[in-house]
Design an enzyme around this catalytic site. Sequence first.
Site, PDB file in Angstrom:
ATOM      1  N   LYS A   1       0.875  -1.182   0.000  1.00 24.40           N
ATOM      2  CA  LYS A   1       0.000   0.000   0.000  1.00 24.40           C
ATOM      3  C   LYS A   1       0.905   1.223   0.000  1.00 24.40           C
ATOM      4  CE  LYS A   1      -4.404   1.112   0.165  1.00 24.40           C
ATOM      5  NZ  LYS A   1      -5.594   0.421  -0.348  1.00 24.40           N
TER       6      LYS A   1
ATOM      7  N   ASP B   1      -7.006   4.322  -4.688  1.00 28.35           N
ATOM      8  CA  ASP B   1      -7.672   4.208  -3.384  1.00 28.35           C
ATOM      9  C   ASP B   1      -8.280   5.590  -3.143  1.00 28.35           C
ATOM     10  OD1 ASP B   1      -7.880   2.299  -0.886  1.00 28.35           O
ATOM     11  OD2 ASP B   1      -7.411   4.248  -0.031  1.00 28.35           O
TER      12      ASP B   1
HETATM   13  P1  NDP Z   1     -12.901   7.816  -3.097  1.00 27.08           P
HETATM   14  O1  NDP Z   1     -11.844   8.815  -2.876  1.00 27.08           O
HETATM   15  O2  NDP Z   1     -13.409   7.583  -4.475  1.00 27.08           O
HETATM   16  O3  NDP Z   1     -14.159   8.118  -2.161  1.00 27.08           O
HETATM   17  C1  NDP Z   1     -14.016   8.199  -0.789  1.00 27.08           C
HETATM   18  C2  NDP Z   1     -15.364   8.597  -0.188  1.00 27.08           C
HETATM   19  O4  NDP Z   1     -15.283   8.480   1.229  1.00 27.08           O
HETATM   20  C3  NDP Z   1     -15.739  10.038  -0.489  1.00 27.08           C
HETATM   21  O5  NDP Z   1     -17.129  10.147  -0.535  1.00 27.08           O
HETATM   22  C4  NDP Z   1     -15.155  10.764   0.728  1.00 27.08           C
HETATM   23  O6  NDP Z   1     -15.764  12.000   1.016  1.00 27.08           O
HETATM   24  C5  NDP Z   1     -15.451   9.774   1.826  1.00 27.08           C
HETATM   25  N1  NDP Z   1     -14.490   9.960   2.925  1.00 27.08           N
HETATM   26  C6  NDP Z   1     -13.154   9.895   2.853  1.00 27.08           C
HETATM   27  N2  NDP Z   1     -12.594  10.168   4.050  1.00 27.08           N
HETATM   28  C7  NDP Z   1     -13.625  10.415   4.871  1.00 27.08           C
HETATM   29  C8  NDP Z   1     -13.716  10.751   6.237  1.00 27.08           C
HETATM   30  N3  NDP Z   1     -12.621  10.882   7.000  1.00 27.08           N
HETATM   31  N4  NDP Z   1     -14.965  10.917   6.773  1.00 27.08           N
HETATM   32  C9  NDP Z   1     -16.077  10.783   6.004  1.00 27.08           C
HETATM   33  N5  NDP Z   1     -16.040  10.470   4.703  1.00 27.08           N
HETATM   34  C10 NDP Z   1     -14.847  10.292   4.153  1.00 27.08           C
HETATM   35  O7  NDP Z   1     -12.336   6.437  -2.478  1.00 27.08           O
HETATM   36  P2  NDP Z   1     -12.807   4.956  -2.733  1.00 27.08           P
HETATM   37  O8  NDP Z   1     -14.268   4.912  -2.967  1.00 27.08           O
HETATM   38  O9  NDP Z   1     -11.888   4.349  -3.725  1.00 27.08           O
HETATM   39  O10 NDP Z   1     -12.455   4.266  -1.334  1.00 27.08           O
HETATM   40  C11 NDP Z   1     -13.399   4.215  -0.253  1.00 27.08           C
HETATM   41  C12 NDP Z   1     -12.985   3.121   0.712  1.00 27.08           C
HETATM   42  O11 NDP Z   1     -12.940   1.860   0.012  1.00 27.08           O
HETATM   43  C13 NDP Z   1     -11.608   3.294   1.351  1.00 27.08           C
HETATM   44  O12 NDP Z   1     -11.615   2.736   2.651  1.00 27.08           O
HETATM   45  C14 NDP Z   1     -10.719   2.405   0.462  1.00 27.08           C
HETATM   46  O13 NDP Z   1      -9.542   1.990   1.123  1.00 27.08           O
HETATM   47  C15 NDP Z   1     -11.658   1.251   0.198  1.00 27.08           C
HETATM   48  N6  NDP Z   1     -11.342   0.426  -0.951  1.00 27.08           N
HETATM   49  C16 NDP Z   1     -11.245   0.980  -2.200  1.00 27.08           C
HETATM   50  C17 NDP Z   1     -10.971   0.177  -3.294  1.00 27.08           C
HETATM   51  C18 NDP Z   1     -10.981   0.696  -4.681  1.00 27.08           C
HETATM   52  O14 NDP Z   1     -10.916  -0.118  -5.611  1.00 27.08           O
HETATM   53  N7  NDP Z   1     -11.096   1.999  -4.902  1.00 27.08           N
HETATM   54  C19 NDP Z   1     -10.677  -1.255  -3.118  1.00 27.08           C
HETATM   55  C20 NDP Z   1     -10.906  -1.748  -1.786  1.00 27.08           C
HETATM   56  C21 NDP Z   1     -11.201  -0.912  -0.754  1.00 27.08           C
HETATM   57  P3  NDP Z   1     -14.982  13.372   0.676  1.00 27.08           P
HETATM   58  O15 NDP Z   1     -15.012  13.467  -0.816  1.00 27.08           O
HETATM   59  O16 NDP Z   1     -15.753  14.419   1.386  1.00 27.08           O
HETATM   60  O17 NDP Z   1     -13.581  13.211   1.215  1.00 27.08           O
END
Ligand code: NDP
Length: 446
Positions: free
Chosen positions: A126, A166
Amino acid sequence: MDKVIKDFLAEVSKRNQNEPEFMQAVTEVAETVIPHIVKNNVYYGQNILMRMVEPERVVSFRVAWIDDQEEIQVNRGYRIEMNSAIGPYKGGLRFHPSVNLSVLKFLAFEQIFKNSLTTLPMGGGKGGSDFDPKNRSDTEVMRFCQSFMTELFRHIGPNRDIPAGDIGVGSREIGYMFGQYKRLKNEFTGVLTGKGISWGGSLIRPEATGYGVVYFVQKMMEHNGAGIKGKKVVISGSGNVAQYAAEKTIQLGGKVLTLSDSSGYIYDSEGINEEKLAHLMELKNIKRARISAYVEKYPKAKFFASKTPWEIACEVAIPCATQNELNDKDATLLIKNGCICVGEGANMPSTPGAINQFINHKILYAPGKASNAGGVAVSGLEMAQNSLRYNWSRNEVDAKLQSIMGEIHQSCLDFGKEESFVNYVKGANIAGFVKVADAMLAQGVV
Ligand code: NDP
């Protein structure tokens, strides 16, 4: 047994001070895997878990770049190469101000087990940076990505370490980083996954994590009686994972009631249908707006500032935002309001207190390392297609994704079945551990 676990955790904690997220991830694994090690002669005395919690390599570097005001900015970049026993390091890059060593080590550690569960040959890694892409222009993001890759490129490669996206790293960032890697190495290789379709990407990769978590939820629900059709579903986040979890839920007949971002959540009691979701995707992905903009077009929906969606009654909850976004109070409320299934789209979104609640109440609860493995699984399929110099069709990739999620579910049953209940935490941890531990034993003390 408790003493063995306590002593192990005390030793790990001594070496990894001020790393609460990493210790949280290690504790969850230790509590389920150590009893398995103690029972199994083959692992006992090999110090195998202590070897697994120690990263094979940690790279930390300066990322200097110039913003649009011509001021010099300095961020910190990292890559954690955690374990390569079953394949090259594989795991995403996160760009978010909260990124630090503890967060990335927890993610890299979880990635070992997740990648093992996918059945594909991928080790765990990571990386990322404390850079915040929010409110940055495209050219600022490009300059940052180029500077980041100018150091990272020497540590990665298609047979060595293959990063992906991510939080904060989507197709735009992957494109800029791929361009810089290609320029520096003068090679067109599958060094990153999540690439665009016209330059080596895989169909279904953007959808894979979100679709995969819903396929997993469907498996859990079906194993328990009835599927997701007609169920009320509460989702957090509105990024890549949340958007496609919502899309697949709608396709399978579930009713999506909420989505969120770090500013709050929206609740649409009529359900977010395909048309509304398309509008939300445009808001988030193209206009890069905040989630509250949804209610401007759909005024019957409500926006709740600075809150999380767990107070809305549902049968299924799918947390897809970030770590520790669902605590024990949220879990109590969800259960009280009728929630029977929780499938994690995010990594470690439930606190240890919340997980205890789910397990004590025999809720169908899937930890992220099992239920969100679809993303890295299709990244593995992207690597396979790059090596073959060939592209599979959308249906072919989707069928493989469904089959992999089914196999992960079966592995959780094999190792996690307890009389009438399936402990998916135990199942996922032990199934993921066994494959990596066996490979490490075969490869000697390295
Ligand atoms: P994105 O950046 O596309 O989206 C993240 C989302 O989560 C946004 O809506 C963001 O809101 C919100 N968010 C982030 N930090 C916070 C916080 N501290 N409090 C509240 N909301 C928050 O990321 P992903 O969708 O790719 O990833 C989301 C999760 O899924 C993570 O945990 C990631 O590790 C996990 N994941 C992702 C994979 C992938 O293929 N992308 C694979 C496996 C797991 P805002 O825009 O306001 O920050």
